[in-house]
Structure formats: structure tokens, C-alpha cells
Design a protein around this motif. Sequence first.
Motif, mmCIF file in Angstrom:
data_model
loop_
_atom_site.group_PDB
_atom_site.id
_atom_site.type_symbol
_atom_site.label_atom_id
_atom_site.label_comp_id
_atom_site.label_asym_id
_atom_site.label_seq_id
_atom_site.Cartn_x
_atom_site.Cartn_y
_atom_site.Cartn_z
ATOM 1 N N LEU A 52 0.840 -1.193 0.000
ATOM 2 C CA LEU A 52 0.000 0.000 0.000
ATOM 3 C C LEU A 52 0.874 1.240 0.000
ATOM 4 O O LEU A 52 0.570 2.243 -0.624
ATOM 5 N N GLY A 53 2.025 1.121 0.715
ATOM 6 C CA GLY A 53 2.955 2.243 0.759
ATOM 7 C C GLY A 53 3.592 2.494 -0.604
ATOM 8 O O GLY A 53 3.972 3.611 -0.923
ATOM 9 N N ALA A 54 3.704 1.404 -1.385
ATOM 10 C CA ALA A 54 4.343 1.550 -2.683
ATOM 11 C C ALA A 54 3.323 1.891 -3.766
ATOM 12 O O ALA A 54 3.666 2.466 -4.776
ATOM 13 N N VAL A 55 2.080 1.517 -3.513
ATOM 14 C CA VAL A 55 1.036 1.796 -4.502
ATOM 15 C C VAL A 55 0.785 3.307 -4.614
ATOM 16 O O VAL A 55 0.688 3.829 -5.706
ATOM 17 N N PRO A 56 0.777 4.018 -3.483
ATOM 18 C CA PRO A 56 0.474 5.448 -3.556
ATOM 19 C C PRO A 56 1.040 6.179 -4.754
ATOM 20 O O PRO A 56 0.312 6.954 -5.341
ATOM 21 N N PRO A 57 2.329 5.952 -5.195
ATOM 22 C CA PRO A 57 2.732 6.664 -6.405
ATOM 23 C C PRO A 57 1.698 6.636 -7.516
ATOM 24 O O PRO A 57 1.475 7.662 -8.158
ATOM 25 N N VAL A 58 1.077 5.448 -7.713
ATOM 26 C CA VAL A 58 0.067 5.352 -8.772
ATOM 27 C C VAL A 58 -1.160 6.166 -8.389
ATOM 28 O O VAL A 58 -1.670 6.969 -9.186
ATOM 29 N N ALA A 59 -1.595 5.981 -7.121
ATOM 30 C CA ALA A 59 -2.767 6.725 -6.650
ATOM 31 C C ALA A 59 -2.464 8.216 -6.641
ATOM 32 O O ALA A 59 -3.284 9.035 -7.056
ATOM 33 N N ALA A 60 -1.225 8.558 -6.174
ATOM 34 C CA ALA A 60 -0.826 9.967 -6.110
ATOM 35 C C ALA A 60 -0.790 10.545 -7.522
ATOM 36 O O ALA A 60 -1.218 11.673 -7.746
ATOM 37 N N GLU A 61 -0.304 9.741 -8.451
ATOM 38 C CA GLU A 61 -0.269 10.142 -9.857
ATOM 39 C C GLU A 61 -1.682 10.482 -10.326
ATOM 40 O O GLU A 61 -1.903 11.450 -11.034
ATOM 41 N N HIS A 62 -2.624 9.623 -9.864
ATOM 42 C CA HIS A 62 -4.016 9.805 -10.254
ATOM 43 C C HIS A 62 -4.561 11.107 -9.675
ATOM 44 O O HIS A 62 -5.176 11.908 -10.391
ATOM 45 N N VAL A 63 -4.279 11.309 -8.368
ATOM 46 C CA VAL A 63 -4.756 12.521 -7.704
ATOM 47 C C VAL A 63 -4.131 13.748 -8.353
ATOM 48 O O VAL A 63 -4.801 14.737 -8.641
ATOM 49 N N ARG A 81 -5.687 14.513 -11.593
ATOM 50 C CA ARG A 81 -6.978 15.203 -11.455
ATOM 51 C C ARG A 81 -6.782 16.659 -11.084
ATOM 52 O O ARG A 81 -7.455 17.541 -11.613
ATOM 53 N N TYR A 82 -5.806 16.905 -10.177
ATOM 54 C CA TYR A 82 -5.491 18.266 -9.736
ATOM 55 C C TYR A 82 -5.022 19.110 -10.916
ATOM 56 O O TYR A 82 -5.486 20.229 -11.147
ATOM 57 N N LYS A 83 -4.120 18.504 -11.729
ATOM 58 C CA LYS A 83 -3.587 19.234 -12.879
ATOM 59 C C LYS A 83 -4.642 19.408 -13.965
ATOM 60 O O LYS A 83 -4.648 20.406 -14.672
ATOM 61 N N SER A 112 -5.992 22.815 -15.655
ATOM 62 C CA SER A 112 -6.039 22.998 -17.107
ATOM 63 C C SER A 112 -7.415 23.453 -17.573
ATOM 64 O O SER A 112 -7.520 24.273 -18.483
ATOM 65 N N ILE A 113 -8.462 22.906 -16.947
ATOM 66 C CA ILE A 113 -9.824 23.319 -17.329
ATOM 67 C C ILE A 113 -10.021 24.799 -17.001
ATOM 68 O O ILE A 113 -10.542 25.570 -17.803
ATOM 69 N N PHE A 114 -9.532 25.189 -15.806
ATOM 70 C CA PHE A 114 -9.620 26.581 -15.385
ATOM 71 C C PHE A 114 -8.824 27.464 -16.349
ATOM 72 O O PHE A 114 -9.267 28.556 -16.732
ATOM 73 N N ASP A 115 -7.654 26.963 -16.760
ATOM 74 C CA ASP A 115 -6.807 27.682 -17.720
ATOM 75 C C ASP A 115 -7.548 27.913 -19.030
ATOM 76 O O ASP A 115 -7.513 29.004 -19.594
ATOM 77 N N CYS A 135 -3.540 19.908 -22.702
ATOM 78 C CA CYS A 135 -3.190 19.866 -21.277
ATOM 79 C C CYS A 135 -4.312 19.238 -20.450
ATOM 80 O O CYS A 135 -4.048 18.618 -19.420
ATOM 81 N N ILE A 136 -5.574 19.413 -20.892
ATOM 82 C CA ILE A 136 -6.690 18.784 -20.172
ATOM 83 C C ILE A 136 -6.693 17.288 -20.440
ATOM 84 O O ILE A 136 -6.855 16.470 -19.529
ATOM 85 N N ALA A 137 -6.469 16.910 -21.719
ATOM 86 C CA ALA A 137 -6.510 15.499 -22.095
ATOM 87 C C ALA A 137 -5.340 14.733 -21.489
ATOM 88 O O ALA A 137 -5.493 13.594 -21.066
ATOM 89 N N ARG A 138 -4.161 15.370 -21.445
ATOM 90 C CA ARG A 138 -2.984 14.702 -20.887
ATOM 91 C C ARG A 138 -2.408 15.562 -19.772
ATOM 92 O O ARG A 138 -1.394 16.241 -19.957
#
Lengths: 205, 205
Positions: free
Chosen positions: A25-36, A39-41, A45-48, A116-119
Motif C-alpha cells: 500500500l505504501g508503494a502503490v500510492p505513487p500510482v494513486a498519487a499520480e491519479h490525484v 486530477r489536480y492538474k 487545465s480546465i480553469f486555464d 493539457c486537459i486530455a494529458r
Amino acid sequence: MEKSESTKIEIAETSKERKGKAPLLGAVPPVAAEHVRGRYKRGISIFDLILRISAMSLALAATVIMGTAEQTLPFFTQFFQFQASYDDLPTFAFFVVAMAIVSGYLVLSIPFSIVCIARPLAVGPRLLLIILDTMIVTLTTAAAGSSAAIVYLAHNGNSDANWLAICQQFTDFCQTTSEAVVAAFIAVALLVFMIVLSAFALRKH
Amino acid sequence: MEKSESTKIEIAETSKERKGKAPLLGAVPPVAAEHVRGRYKRGISIFDLILRISAMSLALAATVIMGTAEQTLPFFTQFFQFQASYDDLPTFAFFVVAMAIVSGYLVLSIPFSIVCIARPLAVGPRLLLIILDTMIVTLTTAAAGSSAAIVYLAHNGNSDANWLAICQQFTDFCQTTSEAVVAAFIAVALLVFMIVLSAFALRKH
């Protein structure tokens, strides 16, 4: 008895498996963090994109308002008709050209904003946008600032330089050009906000 | 039967634990990459500091040149002495105030630039610099652009608005103010370059 041990083992097993999964679970977060992070980015981009379309509309409006600003006074002499249009003042002509370039750039930059929104994790298009936005914001500010100086002069005149305020005669013309300058300054504010957002989206974590 | 199941479970357990460690091993190499990235970002930061000091000198020079620009003409009437100084024109007064703020900001930002050299992977100070730089570049451009419009008008006049060129009399004054405007525009170019460099230093890659 056997039955109970089996149960016990199974409990121990699951507890081990839970322990085994803890580092997973400690190692998975990179993937989850990547996901978060994605979404944040993507949100940024949508706001941009929204800001970009607003800035584009404002820049276009400023170009059109200034480009069509003209006024003919109702009185005239035998040899001369009193008329004012944007190309009587070189600064306003520069304003129209500069704001047309800015509008054109903002239209062309919309596809990159959509990329930027798509990727959301792609760095290339975002870096390109922040560099070009920075150059365009100086062009927009130069156009808005120089025209603001001339509009101020037209409104107030300058007794030391013996330049008279022309707005006492050309009231509509002054009103129209002032509106264009205000629209350009709002576009500058939006562009600055877009650059700040891009900087936040570019940073690592 | 029960025993075999327990063994089977244990094998599955270790294989899972190895899977858990694999990404950990994969995470070690980045230290070397981190080192290379650190050197690359430190190089950018050193360049940023050099540009910042140059921009600061230029902004300070522009402030001082414009602030001390004045000229008294050698002829005068009984009631009036022909004199021009920067505060006769509100745009030039704005230029002096704005460029003084820019100089002050650039002086205060030097320590943050040094922090970026000392800690090349820190995101905070770099993000702060890029945001404040973006705001300051608009202020500098507004000052430079508006003064450029007035300097242009002073040189060429405008027959349509009946504004006469004052540079035919105040040659030295016009020369001095033009120099200040040019210095401000070079400072703008340096600031844009600094923002682009910061954007490159901020990106992940």
C-alpha cells in the motif's frame, strides 16, 4: 480442537497478509498519487481554458472597439472637418495591431490548452504555453499601458507641454478608447493569472 | 491437506512481498538522476541570479535617469522660465514610482534566488519567484510602454490632436528620458528571460 487451530491459523495468515500488503500500500500510492495529481492538474487545465477563452474574448473586444472608434464632430469649417479615429494616434494604431496579435495567439493556444486537459501530466505543452504566455503578456501590457498614457493625456491634457485635452470635443471617441484600454488591462490580469496557474501545474509534487 | 494449503499460502505471501519490494528497488536509481537534476537546476539558478542583478541595475538606472531628468532652457520671458522635469508629465512620474518599486522588489528577491542556488530542488522559493516576477514584469512593461508613448509624442508631436513636439526645444530632456525608457525595456526582456528559466527549472522531467 483442529477446527479451532485452523481458524486461528487463518486469522494469523490474514494478519500477515495485511502486514505484507502494508508496504504494498505504501508503494502503490505513487500510482494513486499520480491519479490525484492528474486530477489536480486537469482541474487547473480546465480553469486555464476558461480563462484563456475569456482573455481571448476581451482581447478581441478591445481590438474591435479600438479599431472602430471614430467620431466626426457635427461642425466643420470650409476647409476642414473635425474627425478623430484610432489611426490619427500612432499609439492607438499600435494598440489595434498588438491586440489583434494577442487575440490571434490566444485562439491558436486553445488547442494546446485542450491537450493539457486530455494529458494532464504532459510537461511539453504546458511549458510551451507558459513561455508564450509570458511573451504575450508583455505585448498586451505594452499596448494597454501606452494607450492608457495617451487616453489620460487626451482626458486631462498637459499644461506644461501645452498639450490640450481633446476629450472636451471628442467625448464619444474618448469614451470608446477608454473602454478598449480597460478591456486590455483585464486581459492582462487574466493572462497573469494563467501564468501563475501554469507555474503551479508545472511544479513537481 | 491442511498443511499443504498453509505452505501454498506462504509461497503466495513471499511472492507478494517481493512484488512489494520491486518498486522500492526501482526507486533507488533516481538518486543519481536527482543529483544530475540538482546540478542542472543549480546552473539555471546561478544564471537567474546574474540576470536578476543585471535587471536590478537597469531598473535602478532607469529610475535615477528619469528621476533626475530636467532641463531649463537658456531663454526666459519676464513671467515664465521654460523648464521641463519628469514631474511635469504624470506618465514620467508613474515611471519613476513604478521603476523604484521594481528595483526594490529585485533587490529583495536576490536572497530567494540565492536560496534556489543553495537548495536547487526546493520548489517553494522558485514558485514564489516566478509568481512575483510575473506581476513585476507587467508593472515594468506598463511603465516602459506608457513612457514610450509619451516620449514618442514628445519627439514627433501629433498634428491631428494639435499636440506639438516639445523635443525641438527640450533636446537634452528628451534624450535623457528616452535612455530611461530603453533601460526599462531591456529590464523587461531580462525579466521575461528569468520567468522562462524559472519555468524550465520548475518542470518535472
